[in-house]
Design an enzyme around this catalytic site. Sequence first.
Site, PDB file in Angstrom:
ATOM      1  N   TYR A 147      87.111  38.965 102.783  1.00  0.00           N
ATOM      2  CA  TYR A 147      85.906  39.794 102.919  1.00  0.00           C
ATOM      3  C   TYR A 147      85.221  39.532 104.254  1.00  0.00           C
ATOM      4  O   TYR A 147      84.828  38.391 104.517  1.00  0.00           O
ATOM      5  CB  TYR A 147      84.882  39.433 101.835  1.00  0.00           C
ATOM      6  CG  TYR A 147      85.257  39.816 100.430  1.00  0.00           C
ATOM      7  CD1 TYR A 147      85.239  41.146 100.034  1.00  0.00           C
ATOM      8  CD2 TYR A 147      85.586  38.844  99.496  1.00  0.00           C
ATOM      9  CE1 TYR A 147      85.566  41.492  98.736  1.00  0.00           C
ATOM     10  CE2 TYR A 147      85.915  39.190  98.190  1.00  0.00           C
ATOM     11  CZ  TYR A 147      85.902  40.512  97.825  1.00  0.00           C
ATOM     12  OH  TYR A 147      86.214  40.852  96.541  1.00  0.00           O
ATOM     13  N   LYS A 178      93.724  40.671  99.355  1.00  0.00           N
ATOM     14  CA  LYS A 178      92.895  41.609  98.604  1.00  0.00           C
ATOM     15  C   LYS A 178      91.663  41.946  99.432  1.00  0.00           C
ATOM     16  O   LYS A 178      90.937  41.059  99.869  1.00  0.00           O
ATOM     17  CB  LYS A 178      92.461  40.981  97.287  1.00  0.00           C
ATOM     18  CG  LYS A 178      92.101  41.990  96.257  1.00  0.00           C
ATOM     19  CD  LYS A 178      90.883  41.588  95.498  1.00  0.00           C
ATOM     20  CE  LYS A 178      89.651  41.842  96.351  1.00  0.00           C
ATOM     21  NZ  LYS A 178      88.408  41.653  95.625  1.00  0.00           N
TER      22      LYS A 178
HETATM   23  P1  FBP Z   1      85.924  44.216  90.795  1.00  0.00           P
HETATM   24  O1  FBP Z   1      87.089  45.147  90.623  1.00  0.00           O
HETATM   25  O2  FBP Z   1      85.099  44.097  89.555  1.00  0.00           O
HETATM   26  O3  FBP Z   1      85.122  44.575  92.029  1.00  0.00           O
HETATM   27  O4  FBP Z   1      86.545  42.765  91.021  1.00  0.00           O
HETATM   28  C1  FBP Z   1      87.244  42.437  92.191  1.00  0.00           C
HETATM   29  C2  FBP Z   1      86.588  41.255  92.871  1.00  0.00           C
HETATM   30  O5  FBP Z   1      87.309  40.873  94.020  1.00  0.00           O
HETATM   31  C3  FBP Z   1      86.441  40.036  91.996  1.00  0.00           C
HETATM   32  O6  FBP Z   1      87.591  39.276  91.983  1.00  0.00           O
HETATM   33  C4  FBP Z   1      85.260  39.363  92.612  1.00  0.00           C
HETATM   34  O7  FBP Z   1      84.522  38.666  91.674  1.00  0.00           O
HETATM   35  C5  FBP Z   1      84.429  40.495  93.093  1.00  0.00           C
HETATM   36  O8  FBP Z   1      85.278  41.583  93.295  1.00  0.00           O
HETATM   37  C6  FBP Z   1      83.714  40.169  94.383  1.00  0.00           C
HETATM   38  O9  FBP Z   1      82.765  41.162  94.589  1.00  0.00           O
HETATM   39  P2  FBP Z   1      81.688  41.129  95.750  1.00  0.00           P
HETATM   40  O10 FBP Z   1      82.245  41.970  96.848  1.00  0.00           O
HETATM   41  O11 FBP Z   1      80.484  41.750  95.115  1.00  0.00           O
HETATM   42  O12 FBP Z   1      81.476  39.701  96.160  1.00  0.00           O
END
Ligand code: FBP
Length: 254
Positions: A147, A178
């Site tokens: 991210y 991911k």
């Molecule tokens: P979701 O499909 O519910 O978005 O889950 C995917 C995920 O990567 C989870 O593994 C993680 O908890 C969450 O999204 C992280 O979300 P954020 O971007 O809000 O931190």
Amino acid sequence: MIGEKVRLSRIMRKGKVMLLAMDQGIEHGPVDFNEKNIDPHYVFDIAAKGGFTGFAIHKGIAYKYMENYAGKVPLVLKLNGRTNINPKEDVYSSPVAAVKEAVRLGADAIGYTIYVGSPMEAKMFHEFGMIQAEAKEYGMPSIVWAYPRGKYVKNEKSVESISYAARVALELGADIVKVNYTGSTESFSQVVKAAQGCHVISAGGSKLDEDAFIEKAKEVMAAGAVGFAVGRNVWQSEKPMEITQRLKDVVFGK
Ligand code: FBP
């Protein structure tokens, strides 16, 4: 390494990946859950009966519940985590479990979140580097949740920053990365291109209308991604098995 290939073959079916994620209890808090899905058994059942290629959870859930589902769904053990109570500016995800625990729990991959561009990036790179080197010794594949996030990141949703994060995962040695979806097949194919052989999967994101989610899934797959790590769009659905089947049809083809 043979161990890695064997484990990856369980996480990847016909070259595609469909993970169910339930690490939101740490990442977002119980606010994401309702009366039904707050019970890990409920979500484990969806993962197992829905034919997901992996279930991504933290060790506390794995230690308490995994024995009932071993052999029914592969385990992806998240090795770091954070709450969203902390400020986003210098966002950091702390190691919370060891590779040895993943091995002991019978995991087929480890999951690790890296906030690319955070002031804490160097620490996360270092910690992931050490953890991943150990994972390699056990033949354990790694999936990086990449991210772009933190005070230096101008736009965490831009194609440039998501492509950069995907590329970082490749360079750090992840088998699968991911990322969040960039909003179109054209832009997401740039992300896939940047990752060059590190398999790209998309997050599900917050709960969408189910037809809209399936449209998004089609766009993701058309971009050359290999699948999803989805959470809320499945286990917050009133009909989780139905949306799972629809997603499976898109990811693996009918
Ligand atoms: P979701 O499909 O519910 O978005 O889950 C995917 C995920 O990567 C989870 O593994 C993680 O908890 C969450 O999204 C992280 O979300 P954020 O971007 O809000 O931190």
